[in-house]
Scaffold this active site. Structure first.
Site, PDB file in Angstrom:
ATOM      1  N   CYS A 191      36.163  59.262  46.811  1.00 13.86           N
ATOM      2  CA  CYS A 191      36.410  58.914  45.410  1.00 13.86           C
ATOM      3  C   CYS A 191      36.140  60.140  44.545  1.00 13.86           C
ATOM      4  CB  CYS A 191      35.508  57.744  45.016  1.00 13.86           C
ATOM      5  SG  CYS A 191      35.952  56.957  43.457  1.00 13.86           S
ATOM      6  N   THR A 230      37.176  44.802  40.601  1.00 16.13           N
ATOM      7  CA  THR A 230      38.559  45.030  40.185  1.00 16.13           C
ATOM      8  C   THR A 230      39.595  44.602  41.227  1.00 16.13           C
ATOM      9  OG1 THR A 230      38.245  47.323  40.907  1.00 16.13           O
ATOM     10  CG2 THR A 230      38.049  46.885  38.564  1.00 16.13           C
ATOM     11  N   SER A 277      29.833  36.354  45.022  1.00 12.24           N
ATOM     12  CA  SER A 277      29.554  37.657  44.432  1.00 12.24           C
ATOM     13  C   SER A 277      28.055  37.885  44.345  1.00 12.24           C
ATOM     14  CB  SER A 277      30.166  37.748  43.024  1.00 12.24           C
ATOM     15  OG  SER A 277      29.732  38.915  42.343  1.00 12.24           O
ATOM     16  N   LYS A 306      43.899  55.714  28.620  1.00 13.85           N
ATOM     17  CA  LYS A 306      42.854  55.150  29.480  1.00 13.85           C
ATOM     18  C   LYS A 306      41.928  54.251  28.673  1.00 13.85           C
ATOM     19  CE  LYS A 306      39.757  55.923  33.248  1.00 13.85           C
ATOM     20  NZ  LYS A 306      39.481  56.721  34.431  1.00 13.85           N
ATOM     21  N   ALA A 342      26.691  37.638  50.180  1.00 12.28           N
ATOM     22  CA  ALA A 342      27.049  37.107  51.500  1.00 12.28           C
ATOM     23  C   ALA A 342      26.129  37.748  52.529  1.00 12.28           C
ATOM     24  CB  ALA A 342      28.501  37.417  51.818  1.00 12.28           C
ATOM     25  N   CYS A 355      47.450  57.038  38.248  1.00 13.51           N
ATOM     26  CA  CYS A 355      46.050  57.193  37.832  1.00 13.51           C
ATOM     27  C   CYS A 355      45.970  57.906  36.496  1.00 13.51           C
ATOM     28  CB  CYS A 355      45.272  57.995  38.860  1.00 13.51           C
ATOM     29  SG  CYS A 355      45.317  57.321  40.519  1.00 13.51           S
TER      30      CYS A 355
END
Length: 417
Positions: A159, A11, A34, A383, A78, A348
């Protein structure tokens, strides 16, 4: 011609690729590295974990939208970064040179800090799509023989939103299945109080979330450290109350985050936890051609807490980091001084299964100019609408800053209900 490399395509990294493409045109080379060739909309993982969404609902292949924009995708992890040579080496040994590097890797999930924690241990997770699918498998087995549930976050977590969301979503799903009466639920967190969320609270987040927990008969323990997890048993230590054992049949715990190894291993780039130290322009002070956005950056907590609590990096905040990074890379390529600073505001939408709470914090870190929290079914609807809008635009390779626009439009849904 400038070569811009982005590590990460979630994101933060994917919008950064599209917005750089629009800002710079086709005179410069953009490459995305990625460790997966598929985009997953991480905020929907709690819905996946109860079967309200599937992988296919929230995922799409990265290659088509990127290559349509002339952006190269290297679907490999990576393995190393050499900031002196300005080179990245991938897991296959491919060497990719850059003039500007954008780090958008997300975190390393530190399940290893607590014995028995995580999908390889005895608790579920919603941090990745793979974890969410495994959590759903465990949940389906749980439904055959329901019992106590523990949801929450480990010490050092940053989080907290998904932990609160998942507790409320489980409550809503169990009520729909007429099983809620068979399931005692407990929420555990290192936060000093409910609704702190690593942000010293947002508006009346403490009162609102405590009220919802009481209404849904979910007990809680704050200032709580998880000592170890065994099959069906979690040993925790509550500040000033000592150790206790909590039984469970099902548990989902958000772990602490750290920086990913490939980034943390670059000398002078990160803090001790492996998060990239950035200046006000999203650049590394030591390597000014390296930018970082999203969960991978270091942000100091707004206050000291009895147990370690990190600062969340929300979607709106990440969007402002992307926009500032794009503007500053463009200015640097053109020989102008960098100038753009991320707003680091937070808007949020926190789902509660059949309702939700919207939080606004401007800026996200206090002291603030604006701070409030409001509850309503409109948040749940908003949402879900935002999820669909985001995925549709990303599949098309949207090339405009969209976080602020789409979330504010989602909030307007309230006026239509």
């Amino acid at each position: 011609m400038a070569r811009i490399v982005i590590i990460g395509a979630s994101t933060g990294g994917l919008p950064a690729a599209f917005e750089l493409n629009t800002a710079l045109g086709h005179d410069h080379e953009i490459t995305v590295i990625s460790n997966t060739d598929t985009f997953h909309f991480i905020p929907s993982n709690p819905w996946v974990a109860v079967g309200w969404r599937s992988r296919g609902d929230i995922s799409f292949p990265l290659r088509t939208p990127l290559e349509k924009k002339g952006i190269k995708l290297i679907a490999e992890a990576a393995a190393s970064i050499d900031p002196v040579k300005k080179e990245i080496t991938t897991s296959s040994g491919t060497v990719v040179a850059y003039d500007y590097l954008v780090i958008a890797t997300g975190p390393r999930l530190a399940f290893d800090e607590v014995p028995g924690l995580g999908p390889e241990g005895h608790t579920a997770s919603v941090c990745t799509i793979d974890h969410a699918e495994k959590a759903f498998e465990q949940y389906r087995k749980f439904l055959e023989d329901p019992g106590p549930i523990i949801v929450g976050a480990a010490q050092g977590a940053s989080c907290f939103g998904p932990a609160y969301e998942f507790a409320f979503i489980l409550d809503a799903d169990l009520r729909k299945k007429k099983l809620r009466r068979k399931v005692p639920m407990t929420f555990i967190t290192p936060e000093p109080y409910i609704g702190h969320m690593g942000l010293s609270g947002v508006g009346d987040s403490k009162g609102l979330i405590e009220h919802e927990l009481r209404e849904r008969h979910i007990s809680w323990h704050t200032n709580t450290k998880i000592k170890r997890v065994e099959e069906g048993k979690m040993t925790v230590e509550v500040l000033n109350e000592g150790e206790r054992e909590l039984p469970f049949r099902y548990s989902m715990i958000i772990p602490a985050f750290k920086g990913v190894d490939v980034v943390a291993g670059v000398e002078g780039l990160c803090n001790p936890k492996g998060f990239v130290v950035v200046d006000e322009f999203q650049r590394s002070p030591m390597y000014t051609d390296i930018y970082a956005i999203g969960v991978s950056i270091a942000i100091a907590p707004p206050e000291a807490t009895p147990l370690p609590v990190g600062v969340p990096k929300t979607g709106f905040m990440i969007g402002s980091m992307v926009a500032a990074t794009v503007r500053n890379i463009k200015a640097s390529i053109e020989g102008a001084p960098v100038w753009s600073k991320a707003s680091w505001n937070a808007i949020c939408l926190s789902d509660m299964g059949d309702s939700g709470i919207a939080f606004v914090a401007i800026p996200q870190i206090p002291p603030r100019d604006v701070t409030w929290a409001k509850k309503g079914r409109w948040v749940h609807i908003a949402k879900a609408g935002y999820e669909k809008y985001f995925l549709r635009k990303m599949k098309k390779g949207i090339s405009e800053p969209f976080y602020e626009k789409t979330i504010l439009n989602a909030l307007k849904i309230k006026k239509l209900l």
